[in-house]
Scaffold this active site. Sequence first.
Site, PDB file in Angstrom:
ATOM      1  N   SER A 315     -32.377 -30.421  80.300  1.00 55.34           N
ATOM      2  CA  SER A 315     -31.705 -29.641  81.332  1.00 55.34           C
ATOM      3  C   SER A 315     -30.417 -28.991  80.858  1.00 55.34           C
ATOM      4  O   SER A 315     -30.445 -27.987  80.175  1.00 55.34           O
ATOM      5  CB  SER A 315     -31.479 -30.490  82.582  1.00 55.34           C
ATOM      6  OG  SER A 315     -32.650 -30.540  83.344  1.00 55.34           O
ATOM      7  N   ASP A 326     -29.927 -18.483  71.324  1.00 49.98           N
ATOM      8  CA  ASP A 326     -30.310 -17.106  71.634  1.00 49.98           C
ATOM      9  C   ASP A 326     -29.219 -16.106  71.286  1.00 49.98           C
ATOM     10  O   ASP A 326     -29.511 -14.946  70.973  1.00 49.98           O
ATOM     11  CB  ASP A 326     -30.657 -16.973  73.114  1.00 49.98           C
ATOM     12  CG  ASP A 326     -32.040 -17.520  73.440  1.00 49.98           C
ATOM     13  OD1 ASP A 326     -32.715 -18.020  72.519  1.00 49.98           O
ATOM     14  OD2 ASP A 326     -32.459 -17.440  74.617  1.00 49.98           O
ATOM     15  N   LYS A 340     -36.940 -29.280  80.772  1.00 48.60           N
ATOM     16  CA  LYS A 340     -36.664 -29.292  82.199  1.00 48.60           C
ATOM     17  C   LYS A 340     -35.905 -28.031  82.562  1.00 48.60           C
ATOM     18  O   LYS A 340     -34.754 -27.873  82.190  1.00 48.60           O
ATOM     19  CB  LYS A 340     -35.847 -30.525  82.605  1.00 48.60           C
ATOM     20  CG  LYS A 340     -36.646 -31.814  82.516  1.00 48.60           C
ATOM     21  CD  LYS A 340     -37.804 -31.811  83.499  1.00 48.60           C
ATOM     22  CE  LYS A 340     -38.741 -32.965  83.241  1.00 48.60           C
ATOM     23  NZ  LYS A 340     -40.049 -32.790  83.873  1.00 48.60           N
TER      24      LYS A 340
END
Length: 429
Positions: A315, A326, A340
């Site tokens: 999470s 990214d 998650k």
Amino acid sequence: MDITKRGLVLGSTAFAVAAMTVTGAGMHLSKGQAFFQESPKELVDEVWQLINRTYVDATFNQVDWQSVRQEYLGRNYTSREEAYTAIREMLELLGDPYTRFMNPAEFRDMQVDTSGELTGVGIQLSQDEETKELVVVAPIEDTPASQAGILARDVITKINDQTTEGMDVNQAVSLIRGPVGTEVTLTIRRGDQELEFKLQRARIELHPVRYSLQDSSLGKVGYIRLNQFSANASEEMKEAIQDLERQQATGYVLDLRSNPGGLLYASIDIARMWLNEGVIVSTVDRQGIAEQERANGSALTDKPLVVLVDGGSASASEILSGALQDNGRAVLVGTQTFGKGLVQSVRGLGDGSGLAVTVAKYLTPSGRDINKQGIEPNVLVELTDEQRETLSQNRDQIGTLADPQYARALEALRQEIAAHRQRRAESLP
């Protein structure tokens, strides 16, 4: 989404395994709460209405939600307990283990857990969506569970000889918790082994950040281990980075292994300490409306960074590591993360109970939906069962050259430092 961002929780703890926002009722019995005690059917309807307005899937996972209302409001309820049972039955129809009801005691436990202190054995639990088994996301460091050798991905089959078949996370937590100093026995399935752990419950104060400056052939390496995104994680991370910068660290290893998540605002705040610009995370609700959180030019360092992740990184850990990966800010080393990617809104109800509703999903900056998929590291380093056992039993070896994933992270950091120096040299006039 009608959610307050600072209440959002992205966790895989003993109380939850998804993102949440805490709003609504306090802890004291109000006139409204007295009304719900006298009219339990109203509580059932309040829960139905919240699902109807906010649930992430407008088809309610192919459930005729209007018919559900007719069925459950057509019943007579003589007590709150009957209403609680009906609410849990109603929510089970959605087939979503993260949309769940908490009675007043469970709701208070959830609020305590996010504050940075809890009582228990130090295990974060989830329920496998397919098998419904209770799975250990990760043990919290320096707790009875971690010291006994319980590992991420262990399956809890019994609690004090009571089978966990058909048991949800809330029920398991209520059995595992108890007075400080008392014992609880957990039966664990690990691969084809069945193991038994007798644990003594303790009061656990969470200090989410540990850090050190380590001399190496690379120069001074700042090692930061983040165990959980609790209420004090952002401040402790800020202090760690600033102290390591004063000591002139040449690069950093950020360890998110076995970090089950926590508060969303903590993950965003911490991402901003490493990122000067770029998207951090997007959330998408049932209308497809996306909200983005971005870096704001407040990074504390631009020095090379490697992030350690594993199957216990869930999470909020996946939001942070996904944002850094990214945006090209960090290299990820380790194994695939937990997977998650759901956002929950947790609300206080009229009688002091609470409801967690899945209201959205989150995406990494590149648009990756990591729910059930997880994040793949740039450099895959698997640990053998023997290595995992050794590190579990010798916690002081974590973040040292005796830790194979950390050793590989130093190699990756060496390359990042070299590239960083080259870029700086090329930018000089």
